[in-house]
Design a protein around this motif. Structure first.
Motif, PDB file in Angstrom:
ATOM      1  N   GLY A  27      -3.752  15.509  25.340  1.00 44.09           N
ATOM      2  CA  GLY A  27      -2.337  15.855  25.395  1.00 44.09           C
ATOM      3  C   GLY A  27      -1.744  15.841  23.999  1.00 44.09           C
ATOM      4  N   VAL A  28      -1.358  17.017  23.489  1.00 42.09           N
ATOM      5  CA  VAL A  28      -0.796  17.082  22.132  1.00 42.09           C
ATOM      6  C   VAL A  28       0.438  17.979  22.117  1.00 42.09           C
ATOM      7  N   PHE A  29       1.478  17.543  21.419  1.00 44.58           N
ATOM      8  CA  PHE A  29       2.695  18.328  21.239  1.00 44.58           C
ATOM      9  C   PHE A  29       2.628  19.165  19.959  1.00 44.58           C
ATOM     10  N   SER A  30       2.240  18.523  18.860  1.00 36.87           N
ATOM     11  CA  SER A  30       2.263  19.221  17.571  1.00 36.87           C
ATOM     12  C   SER A  30       1.216  18.633  16.651  1.00 36.87           C
ATOM     13  N   GLY A  31       1.095  19.242  15.474  1.00 35.77           N
ATOM     14  CA  GLY A  31       0.127  18.729  14.513  1.00 35.77           C
ATOM     15  C   GLY A  31       0.255  19.412  13.173  1.00 35.77           C
ATOM     16  N   ALA A  32      -0.517  18.927  12.224  1.00 37.91           N
ATOM     17  CA  ALA A  32      -0.542  19.497  10.879  1.00 37.91           C
ATOM     18  C   ALA A  32      -1.950  19.345  10.335  1.00 37.91           C
ATOM     19  N   MET A  33      -2.288  20.202   9.365  1.00 32.72           N
ATOM     20  CA  MET A  33      -3.661  20.169   8.854  1.00 32.72           C
ATOM     21  C   MET A  33      -3.687  19.845   7.368  1.00 32.72           C
ATOM     22  N   LYS A  42      -5.010  20.360   3.367  1.00 31.78           N
ATOM     23  CA  LYS A  42      -4.997  21.536   2.495  1.00 31.78           C
ATOM     24  C   LYS A  42      -6.320  22.297   2.512  1.00 31.78           C
ATOM     25  N   ASP A  43      -7.427  21.583   2.697  1.00 32.28           N
ATOM     26  CA  ASP A  43      -8.734  22.252   2.728  1.00 32.28           C
ATOM     27  C   ASP A  43      -9.018  22.913   4.078  1.00 32.28           C
ATOM     28  N   ARG A  44      -8.100  22.777   5.026  1.00 22.95           N
ATOM     29  CA  ARG A  44      -8.161  23.418   6.345  1.00 22.95           C
ATOM     30  C   ARG A  44      -9.326  22.913   7.206  1.00 22.95           C
ATOM     31  N   LYS A  45      -9.829  21.744   6.899  1.00 22.19           N
ATOM     32  CA  LYS A  45     -10.958  21.204   7.649  1.00 22.19           C
ATOM     33  C   LYS A  45     -10.535  20.215   8.726  1.00 22.19           C
ATOM     34  N   THR A  46      -9.359  19.596   8.544  1.00 24.51           N
ATOM     35  CA  THR A  46      -8.931  18.518   9.442  1.00 24.51           C
ATOM     36  C   THR A  46      -7.498  18.742   9.896  1.00 24.51           C
ATOM     37  N   ALA A  47      -7.246  18.428  11.171  1.00 21.28           N
ATOM     38  CA  ALA A  47      -5.876  18.456  11.697  1.00 21.28           C
ATOM     39  C   ALA A  47      -5.564  17.115  12.339  1.00 21.28           C
ATOM     40  N   TYR A  48      -4.287  16.743  12.272  1.00 24.87           N
ATOM     41  CA  TYR A  48      -3.797  15.528  12.925  1.00 24.87           C
ATOM     42  C   TYR A  48      -2.811  15.960  14.000  1.00 24.87           C
ATOM     43  N   LEU A  49      -3.056  15.516  15.225  1.00 25.90           N
ATOM     44  CA  LEU A  49      -2.237  15.951  16.351  1.00 25.90           C
ATOM     45  C   LEU A  49      -1.929  14.770  17.247  1.00 25.90           C
ATOM     46  N   GLY A  50      -0.930  14.946  18.135  1.00 28.92           N
ATOM     47  CA  GLY A  50      -0.675  13.820  19.021  1.00 28.92           C
ATOM     48  C   GLY A  50       0.410  14.023  20.041  1.00 28.92           C
ATOM     49  N   MET A  51       0.569  12.993  20.852  1.00 34.95           N
ATOM     50  CA  MET A  51       1.624  12.830  21.844  1.00 34.95           C
ATOM     51  C   MET A  51       1.643  11.335  22.171  1.00 34.95           C
ATOM     52  N   ASN A  52       0.922  10.924  23.240  1.00 39.36           N
ATOM     53  CA  ASN A  52       0.783   9.489  23.523  1.00 39.36           C
ATOM     54  C   ASN A  52      -0.331   8.872  22.682  1.00 39.36           C
ATOM     55  N   VAL A  91       0.129  27.938   6.386  1.00 38.93           N
ATOM     56  CA  VAL A  91      -0.619  28.334   7.588  1.00 38.93           C
ATOM     57  C   VAL A  91       0.207  27.878   8.788  1.00 38.93           C
ATOM     58  N   ALA A  92       0.648  28.848   9.609  1.00 37.27           N
ATOM     59  CA  ALA A  92       1.390  28.496  10.812  1.00 37.27           C
ATOM     60  C   ALA A  92       0.439  27.832  11.797  1.00 37.27           C
ATOM     61  N   LEU A  93       0.864  26.691  12.343  1.00 35.53           N
ATOM     62  CA  LEU A  93       0.031  25.941  13.285  1.00 35.53           C
ATOM     63  C   LEU A  93       0.847  25.601  14.519  1.00 35.53           C
ATOM     64  N   ALA A  94       0.304  25.965  15.683  1.00 31.79           N
ATOM     65  CA  ALA A  94       0.936  25.607  16.951  1.00 31.79           C
ATOM     66  C   ALA A  94      -0.132  25.059  17.887  1.00 31.79           C
ATOM     67  N   THR A  95       0.222  24.050  18.698  1.00 34.12           N
ATOM     68  CA  THR A  95      -0.725  23.554  19.694  1.00 34.12           C
ATOM     69  C   THR A  95      -0.759  24.529  20.870  1.00 34.12           C
ATOM     70  N   ASN A  96      -1.951  24.729  21.443  1.00 27.40           N
ATOM     71  CA  ASN A  96      -2.160  25.795  22.418  1.00 27.40           C
ATOM     72  C   ASN A  96      -3.021  25.287  23.580  1.00 27.40           C
ATOM     73  N   TYR A  97      -2.599  25.630  24.795  1.00 23.66           N
ATOM     74  CA  TYR A  97      -3.383  25.287  25.990  1.00 23.66           C
ATOM     75  C   TYR A  97      -3.901  26.574  26.620  1.00 23.66           C
ATOM     76  N   LYS A  98      -5.181  26.589  26.980  1.00 23.70           N
ATOM     77  CA  LYS A  98      -5.784  27.800  27.543  1.00 23.70           C
ATOM     78  C   LYS A  98      -6.338  27.539  28.939  1.00 23.70           C
ATOM     79  N   PHE A  99      -6.108  28.525  29.815  1.00 19.09           N
ATOM     80  CA  PHE A  99      -6.586  28.454  31.191  1.00 19.09           C
ATOM     81  C   PHE A  99      -7.571  29.590  31.433  1.00 19.09           C
ATOM     82  N   TYR A 100      -8.722  29.232  32.014  1.00 20.95           N
ATOM     83  CA  TYR A 100      -9.759  30.209  32.337  1.00 20.95           C
ATOM     84  C   TYR A 100      -9.807  30.382  33.860  1.00 20.95           C
ATOM     85  N   PRO A 101      -9.234  31.477  34.393  1.00 23.79           N
ATOM     86  CA  PRO A 101      -9.118  31.665  35.851  1.00 23.79           C
ATOM     87  C   PRO A 101     -10.456  31.643  36.582  1.00 23.79           C
TER      88      PRO A 101
END
Length: 359
Positions: free
Chosen positions: A267-273, A275-285, A228-238
């Motif tokens: 604030g997160v740069f990257s992460g991984a989840m 196998k059951d796709r229920k939990t992700a670990y992400l981070g930066m500081n 499963v490709a995983l990328a951290t994403n930031y969204k802006f609502y104008p």
């Protein structure tokens, strides 16, 4: 009693057992031994890639010129391709020996090609690369249109060229090898058999009411994230001015696209989840344990060594590997988020990839 008949029956049974035993022996791999895998970590640095055994903590330095960046590897994990030398070369590494066995380039006498995405196909025969190319015309430097080029790794010949939008970067194969996930400003899929590139999902060019997305190219997971490709994403609502952080999840088997927005920003740069796709670990500081079903951070702790780019999980989901930015690799307990150990490395790093190598 018919002794000859009984004897013949027993003989048949014996030969049947012998055949079954032989088949089981052959199925178990060479010399009757089951094929095993060994987990290894590969961390890009400056003029070096680090191969780290997460069990013994042994660090092997593989000398490779320049910043060592994106990585892709064959299905068996035995051959690793590393974007290096200022994005102009691909170092080919034998992961069982941890030695460079070849170097590839997409540059020609007509232009310099810089590599912004790499993916080796499931057969291990074709290397796909996103290229930004430039050439000198008299006193001017001219930019050429971006493309994906396909190289036959045996002959080192480019056998195909695919036009792509500006901003195209990371490439990842679908599990069946028939399609390629293409990360540009939006998400595209290239059908290899049809030779057709199609927009799959708008991200940056999404409808403003749905939020304008901007994901981080450099640390997309895939082969080391249960396909499963995983990328951290930031969204802006104008309309409201709201900004959220979350992840994009793209199933490399079904083609399903999914976004998860989290309930707060750390604030997160990257992460991984898991196998059951229920939990992700992400981070930066900070390091966060996120519930992918509720969109809530269940636990947040400081990242002890400081800012890091690369967060990845062990195959068994028990250890969180953290590297990138500083000259180190850290091991956290995935359940408690307790820091277990930090190993110092000789250069600053970019990311940590987890490879299962067939022995």
């Amino acid at each position: 009693m018919n002794y000859s008949s009984t004897y013949f029956h027993l003989l048949k049974k014996f030969f049947l057992i012998l055949v079954i035993a032989s088949l089981l022996f052959l199925a178990s791999g060479p010399f009757g031994k089951a094929e095993s895998t060994k987990e290894m970590l590969y961390i890009g640095g400056l003029d070096v890639t680090f191969a780290v055994d997460p069990v013994t903590k042994k660090v092997t330095e593989i000398p490779i010129k320049g910043p060592n960046r994106d990585m892709t590897w064959t299905k068996d994990g035995r051959t690793l391709y590393i974007n290096s030398e200022g994005r102009t070369k691909v170092a080919v590494v034998d992961t069982r020996e941890n030695k460079v066995i070849d170097t590839l380039t997409f540059s020609t006498k007509d232009y310099v090609a810089r590599i912004y995405g790499l993916a080796i196909d499931p057969t291990g025969e074709k290397l796909y690369a996103t290229l930004m190319r430039s050439k000198v015309e008299k006193t001017e430097l001219k930019a050429l249109e971006p493309v994906i080029q396909v190289m036959d790794v045996k002959t080192k010949e480019v056998v195909k060229e695919i036009k792509v939008p500006w901003g195209t970067h990371t490439l990842q194969f679908f599990k069946d090898g028939k399609k390629l996930l293409v990360w540009a400003k939006d998400i595209y899929v290239y059908d290899i058999e049809k030779d057709e590139l199609k927009l799959h999902t708008p991200v940056m060019n999404a409808d403003p009411k749905d939020g304008i997305g901007n994901y981080l190219y450099f640390w997309v997971r895939g082969e080391d994230n249960h396909d499963v490709a995983l990328a951290t994403n930031y969204k802006f609502y104008p309309e409201t001015g709201e900004v959220t952080e979350g992840v994009i999840l793209f199933d490399l088997e079904t083609g399903e696209y999914k976004e998860v927005e989290f309930n707060e920003m750390i604030g997160v740069f990257s992460g991984a989840m898991t196998k059951d796709r229920k939990t992700a670990y992400l981070g930066m500081n900070f390091i966060a344990k996120a519930n992918l079903e509720t969109g809530k951070y269940e636990k947040v702790v400081p990242n002890v060594p400081g800012t890091s780019y690369g967060f990845n999980l062990s195959g068994d989901g028990k250890t969180l590997y953290v590297s990138g930015a500083g000259p180190d690799i850290s091991f956290y307990d995935a359940e408690t988020l307790e820091l277990k150990e930090t190993i110092e490395l000789s250069t600053d790093t970019m990311d940590v990839r987890v490879i299962q190598i067939q022995q």
